[in-house]
Enzyme design. Sequence first.
Site, PDB file in Angstrom:
ATOM      1  N   THR A 135      30.828  40.530  31.093  1.00 22.51           N
ATOM      2  CA  THR A 135      32.023  40.671  30.263  1.00 22.51           C
ATOM      3  C   THR A 135      31.757  41.750  29.221  1.00 22.51           C
ATOM      4  O   THR A 135      30.621  41.924  28.775  1.00 22.51           O
ATOM      5  CB  THR A 135      32.410  39.325  29.600  1.00 22.51           C
ATOM      6  OG1 THR A 135      33.340  39.564  28.534  1.00 22.51           O
ATOM      7  CG2 THR A 135      31.213  38.585  29.014  1.00 22.51           C
ATOM      8  N   THR A 174      36.841  37.649  29.122  1.00 21.64           N
ATOM      9  CA  THR A 174      36.858  37.509  30.569  1.00 21.64           C
ATOM     10  C   THR A 174      36.225  36.162  30.805  1.00 21.64           C
ATOM     11  O   THR A 174      35.545  35.659  29.917  1.00 21.64           O
ATOM     12  CB  THR A 174      35.982  38.637  31.171  1.00 21.64           C
ATOM     13  OG1 THR A 174      36.689  39.868  31.096  1.00 21.64           O
ATOM     14  CG2 THR A 174      35.578  38.406  32.601  1.00 21.64           C
ATOM     15  N   VAL A 229      42.385  49.264  35.961  1.00 22.71           N
ATOM     16  CA  VAL A 229      41.543  48.260  36.606  1.00 22.71           C
ATOM     17  C   VAL A 229      40.194  48.243  35.904  1.00 22.71           C
ATOM     18  O   VAL A 229      39.592  49.292  35.676  1.00 22.71           O
ATOM     19  CB  VAL A 229      41.347  48.583  38.110  1.00 22.71           C
ATOM     20  CG1 VAL A 229      40.397  47.577  38.760  1.00 22.71           C
ATOM     21  CG2 VAL A 229      42.690  48.589  38.830  1.00 22.71           C
ATOM     22  N   GLY A 230      39.731  47.052  35.566  1.00 21.37           N
ATOM     23  CA  GLY A 230      38.442  46.932  34.884  1.00 21.37           C
ATOM     24  C   GLY A 230      37.308  46.683  35.858  1.00 21.37           C
ATOM     25  O   GLY A 230      37.415  46.924  37.068  1.00 21.37           O
ATOM     26  N   ASP A 231      36.217  46.188  35.319  1.00 20.17           N
ATOM     27  CA  ASP A 231      34.998  45.976  36.102  1.00 20.17           C
ATOM     28  C   ASP A 231      35.001  44.666  36.895  1.00 20.17           C
ATOM     29  O   ASP A 231      34.299  44.536  37.897  1.00 20.17           O
ATOM     30  CB  ASP A 231      33.802  45.949  35.155  1.00 20.17           C
ATOM     31  CG  ASP A 231      33.989  44.875  34.082  1.00 20.17           C
ATOM     32  OD1 ASP A 231      34.995  44.957  33.331  1.00 20.17           O
ATOM     33  OD2 ASP A 231      33.178  43.936  34.014  1.00 20.17           O
TER      34      ASP A 231
HETATM   35  N1  ASP Z   1      35.467  43.282  31.284  1.00 24.06           N
HETATM   36  C1  ASP Z   1      36.869  43.108  30.990  1.00 24.06           C
HETATM   37  C2  ASP Z   1      37.598  44.353  31.323  1.00 24.06           C
HETATM   38  O1  ASP Z   1      37.196  45.416  30.913  1.00 24.06           O
HETATM   39  C3  ASP Z   1      37.157  42.721  29.589  1.00 24.06           C
HETATM   40  C4  ASP Z   1      36.096  41.919  28.893  1.00 24.06           C
HETATM   41  O2  ASP Z   1      35.314  41.234  29.498  1.00 24.06           O
HETATM   42  O3  ASP Z   1      36.041  41.981  27.655  1.00 24.06           O
HETATM   43  O4  ASP Z   1      38.607  44.272  31.974  1.00 24.06           O
END
Ligand code: ASP
Length: 291
Positions: free
Chosen positions: A209, A159, A188-190
């Site tokens: 991330t 990210t 949907v992620g964070d």
């Molecule tokens: N946080 C991101 C998600 O879960 C992916 C990442 O940062 O590795 O969408």
Amino acid sequence: MIAIVVHGGAGRWDETERDGAVAGVRCAAAAGWQVLESGGGALDAVTAAVIALEDDPLFNAGTGSVLNAEGDAELDAGIMAGDTLAAGGVACVRRVRNPVLVARRVMEATDCVLLAGAEAVRFARDQGFADYDPVTGRRRARWRAARARQAGERLVPGTVGAVALDGNGRLAAATSTGGRELKRPGRVGDSPVPGAGNYATAQAAVSATGWGEFMLRMAAAKTIATRIESGESPQSAAAAVLEDMERIFGAPIGVICLDARGAVGIVHGTEGMPHAWRSGGDDDFKARFAT
Ligand code: ASP
């Protein structure tokens, strides 16, 4: 006092790409710093920094984002202004070049915080964001390889994000991602969710991330901001939440954060997280693959 910190994702980086990733985060920090140095606001600084990272195909955001289980790029991004608590985000958007700009438009031109999927894309087009294919040949080749070993470990998360403090003491945070490789379509992620992967208040700005499902459940970015607001240093607040995430979920994360005095926090539980920063009287940027 002005300050900027950027990260390029706490993913697993190929040895051959690490130098390029460090150069990329340095460049993004410089783009944000230039805004701040010329008297611009924290929101414009994090926007400039994240655009630079979205446009760099090495990172998992914008151009070069990872692909979902069906081979499509579905992008998430969020932005937040600490002084007003204004926030905007887009989730699962396809075919836009800079999701962070669409997130900002959601914040500034609608009464919503989050727009998702096809309607978010329709909003983007209405706002003049052109159709753009963010999928690169390199990512498509990696997706084929990842799909072939799907039962094994999922590689290449990551990210991008930026936090900034401007000359008027305002903080902002922005985060953008292609999410997790081979994710379920619609997931949907964070990153676009205020308090999960991105958060800013008058006293703290945070971009995270790592595995989004765990950060959503821990309100990771908000938890770090609350600790900073209670007087903890950004470094210690981020380290405490990283430790909790590892203990509770076994999930290593990465975090960059800032407080209103320009103190910086940078942590990651992964082997690397390209990051760069400059604060106050520093005479140059610092850029590293790992802390
Ligand atoms: N946080 C991101 C998600 O879960 C992916 C990442 O940062 O590795 O969408």
